[in-house]
Write an enzyme that holds these catalytic residues in place. Structure first.
Site, PDB file in Angstrom:
ATOM      1  N   PRO A   6      65.395  39.729 -16.120  1.00  0.00           N
ATOM      2  CA  PRO A   6      65.812  38.365 -15.780  1.00  0.00           C
ATOM      3  C   PRO A   6      66.651  38.210 -14.515  1.00  0.00           C
ATOM      4  O   PRO A   6      67.810  37.804 -14.564  1.00  0.00           O
ATOM      5  CB  PRO A   6      66.583  37.931 -17.020  1.00  0.00           C
ATOM      6  CG  PRO A   6      67.166  39.202 -17.541  1.00  0.00           C
ATOM      7  CD  PRO A   6      66.126  40.258 -17.273  1.00  0.00           C
ATOM      8  N   CYS A   7      66.056  38.464 -13.373  1.00  0.00           N
ATOM      9  CA  CYS A   7      66.788  38.264 -12.115  1.00  0.00           C
ATOM     10  C   CYS A   7      67.026  36.784 -11.843  1.00  0.00           C
ATOM     11  O   CYS A   7      67.916  36.437 -11.061  1.00  0.00           O
ATOM     12  CB  CYS A   7      66.049  38.921 -10.948  1.00  0.00           C
ATOM     13  SG  CYS A   7      64.368  38.383 -10.728  1.00  0.00           S
ATOM     14  N   HIS A   8      66.297  35.913 -12.522  1.00  0.00           N
ATOM     15  CA  HIS A   8      66.527  34.470 -12.350  1.00  0.00           C
ATOM     16  C   HIS A   8      67.886  34.043 -12.913  1.00  0.00           C
ATOM     17  O   HIS A   8      68.371  32.974 -12.598  1.00  0.00           O
ATOM     18  CB  HIS A   8      65.400  33.656 -12.997  1.00  0.00           C
ATOM     19  CG  HIS A   8      65.307  33.834 -14.481  1.00  0.00           C
ATOM     20  ND1 HIS A   8      64.652  34.914 -15.060  1.00  0.00           N
ATOM     21  CD2 HIS A   8      65.781  33.091 -15.502  1.00  0.00           C
ATOM     22  CE1 HIS A   8      64.726  34.816 -16.374  1.00  0.00           C
ATOM     23  NE2 HIS A   8      65.412  33.717 -16.672  1.00  0.00           N
TER      24      HIS A   8
END
Length: 131
Positions: free
Chosen positions: A101-103
């Site tokens: 989850p780099c978002h």
């Protein structure tokens, strides 16, 4: 600016059972609500990344569903608080951008920052998780 930012630090692996490089997956073909499904854990193959980038990507799953961290907080989490820009690069080169989850990583001022899928996709993912 994203307003649902969590100020809490990431959970220490010893206290929550999270292992860097693994992800707690919540989902089912029968339910669309993450809260109604028991989480399961599986290991991720991040062999497409190396060194510091892989280290960052292994720690991103520790950012819980619906939570966010700043690039600086992630740099501290991986033990290199001055590597804020390198965390951004690690997020930008993430080979599994929705699964890892780099978002959930934002700028220090709470604004979105970059995302491989574009700002609209990052905003949409964050809004879906906040629902």
């Amino acid at each position: 600016m994203w307003s649902s930012r969590s100020s809490a630090a990431s959970c220490p692996p010893a206290s929550c059972g999270h292992r860097p490089g693994s992800i707690a997956w919540r989902g089912s073909s029968r339910s669309t609500s993450p809260a109604t499904v028991a989480p399961s854990t599986f290991d991720l193959d991040l062999s497409l990344s190396h060194g510091f980038r892989q280290l960052v990507q292994r720690h991103l799953p520790a950012i819980g569903y619906g939570q966010t961290r700043s690039y600086g907080e992630v740099a501290m989490l991986v033990g290199n608080p001055k590597a804020v820009r390198a965390v951004g690069t690690a997020c930008a080169t993430n080979p599994l951008p929705v699964v890892v989850p780099c978002h959930r990583v934002l700028r220090a001022d709470g604004s979105l920052g970059g995302y491989i899928g574009g700002a609209e996709a990052k905003s949409t993912l964050l809004h879906l998780e906040a629902a």
